[in-house]
Design an enzyme around this catalytic site. Structure first.
Site, mmCIF file in Angstrom:
data_model
loop_
_atom_site.group_PDB
_atom_site.id
_atom_site.type_symbol
_atom_site.label_atom_id
_atom_site.label_comp_id
_atom_site.label_asym_id
_atom_site.label_seq_id
_atom_site.Cartn_x
_atom_site.Cartn_y
_atom_site.Cartn_z
ATOM 1 N N GLU A 111 -0.181 1.657 -1.366
ATOM 2 C CA GLU A 111 -0.366 2.678 -0.322
ATOM 3 C C GLU A 111 -0.821 2.033 0.978
ATOM 4 O O GLU A 111 -1.597 1.076 0.964
ATOM 5 C CB GLU A 111 -1.421 3.666 -0.830
ATOM 6 C CG GLU A 111 -1.615 4.887 0.035
ATOM 7 C CD GLU A 111 -2.636 5.865 -0.584
ATOM 8 O OE1 GLU A 111 -2.534 6.178 -1.780
ATOM 9 O OE2 GLU A 111 -3.541 6.270 0.155
ATOM 10 N N ASP A 113 -2.419 3.470 4.619
ATOM 11 C CA ASP A 113 -2.958 4.728 5.162
ATOM 12 C C ASP A 113 -3.357 4.658 6.616
ATOM 13 O O ASP A 113 -4.017 3.710 7.027
ATOM 14 C CB ASP A 113 -4.317 5.050 4.496
ATOM 15 C CG ASP A 113 -4.209 5.433 3.071
ATOM 16 O OD1 ASP A 113 -3.155 5.920 2.677
ATOM 17 O OD2 ASP A 113 -5.211 5.240 2.358
ATOM 18 N N GLU A 115 -5.753 7.443 8.485
ATOM 19 C CA GLU A 115 -6.460 8.712 8.330
ATOM 20 C C GLU A 115 -7.213 9.001 9.616
ATOM 21 O O GLU A 115 -7.921 8.131 10.127
ATOM 22 C CB GLU A 115 -7.429 8.668 7.145
ATOM 23 C CG GLU A 115 -6.678 8.667 5.827
ATOM 24 C CD GLU A 115 -7.593 8.538 4.622
ATOM 25 O OE1 GLU A 115 -7.315 9.187 3.612
ATOM 26 O OE2 GLU A 115 -8.580 7.789 4.685
#
Ligand SMILES: *[C@@H]1O[C@H](CO)[C@@H](O)[C@H](O)[C@H]1NC(C)=O
Ligand SMILES: *[C@@H]1O[C@H](CO)[C@@H](O)[C@H](O)[C@H]1NC(C)=O
Ligand SMILES: *[C@@H]1O[C@H](CO)[C@@H](O)[C@H](O)[C@H]1NC(C)=O
Length: 299
Positions: A111, A113, A115
């Site tokens: 993953e 990310d 955010e």
């Protein structure tokens, strides 16, 4: 230029110049309408689009948030989206924009990310990035932004090849994550990934470590998306496509294995002025730093 703060107008000028001058293949990438390339992951009724379908809105209220994902998986390439974040009092609200090899939080997922951690009115958003390999993350960095991300659309992009993963904000590289090719390293490069975005309530941890709670009287919280662009190798199961190291794809070639000189200047400015947290300097958490922390982002 090294060693002194880079005046922002020049930084932005360079960023725009880079964008205009050396990304012809990116400009040529299709801007897709939602249905061709995405599915809604949950709560269809919290997703809307503009009349021309070029802008997508995700909303969060007390009942639920909302998320979408690409139909396709990709391995290596350039992934970009323009996002306008929830304005006003958005403490506790997290808008996530990420790539992941699985549909859920599986124990073996890779993953990448972005955010965006909301905040109380007038207090700055933070942007958190993280990298997971085979289910393990703990590679957080947090940055401030040099603009208000709720006022307008800005692009958030990921360059991913076998040599580096670079997180960009408006063409400015904010984070460089290198692969040194060692057997024990932590570089996700095997599994193809989908691209996702979602909005959700994270007031248990996001804003000042969970001290600031979401103010539901301000709901619904809405984040907006446009100009999705992908210039990447589209994965086709079961064939091991996207594995060639001798492809003509620009993102696999030498120039994309490291930052350009201008990108290095921007990145140096970010490192000096915008980093709030870097796991690679958190000796309390990691008495022995993860192995990739010793890799130079400048190579
Ligand atoms: C978007 O969908 C179209 C139509 O299905 C497809 O041809 C195209 O490759 C997709 N684009 C991406 C970036 O996956
Ligand atoms: C990935 O994680 C799984 C489960 O956590 C573990 O069993 C497996 O050995 C790991 N694979 C690799 C290649 O590290
Ligand atoms: C919110 O604003 C406060 C005060 O400026 C700051 O300390 C904090 O890091 C900001 N962001 C988050 C996600 O809490």
């Amino acid at each position: 230029m090294e060693g002194r703060a880079f005046p922002m107008p020049i930084l932005l000028y360079i960023a725009v110049f880079i964008a205009a001058s050396c990304s012809s293949s990116e400009a040529a990438a299709p801007t897709s309408s939602f249905d061709n390339n995405f599915s809604i992951m949950w709560s269809e009724n919290h997703f809307t689009t503009s009349a021309d379908k070029q802008i997508w809105y995700l909303s969060l209220d007390k009942d639920t948030g909302c998320g979408f994902q690409t139909k396709q998986k990709y391995r290596f390439g350039w992934f970009s989206m323009k996002i306008k974040l929830v304005g006003g009092d958005s403490a506790g609200v997290v808008t996530a924009y990420y790539m992941c090899s699985e549909n859920g939080a599986g124990p073996e997922r890779d993953e990448l990310d972005f955010e965006f951690l909301g905040n109380r009115t007038g207090q700055p958003y933070l942007i958190q990035t993280n990298v997971f390999k085979n289910g393990t993350g703990n590679r957080e960095m947090r940055h401030q932004l040099w603009f208000d991300p709720t006022e307008d659309y800005h692009s958030y992009s990921i360059l991913w090849n076998d040599h580096q993963i670079v997180f960009f904000v408006d063409k400015v590289p904010i984070r460089v994550y290198k692969n040194n090719g060692e057997a024990n390293n932590f570089f996700p490069n095997e599994k193809p990934m989908y691209l996702f975005s979602s909005i959700w309530n994270a007031d248990s941890w996001a804003t000042r470590g969970g001290l600031e709670k979401t103010d539901w009287t301000k709901a619904p919280f809405v984040s907006s998306y446009t100009d999705f662009s992908v210039d990447a190798c589209q994965w086709e199961d079961p064939f091991p496509a996207c594995v060639s190291t001798t492809t003509d794809n620009w993102w696999d070639q030498y120039n994309a294995w490291h930052l350009s000189d201008d990108q290095k200047k921007d990145y140096a400015w970010i490192q000096r002025n915008m980093v709030i947290y870097d796991y690679c300097t958190d000796y309390e958490r990691f008495p022995t730093l993860p192995v990739e922390c010793s890799l130079s982002p400048w190579d």
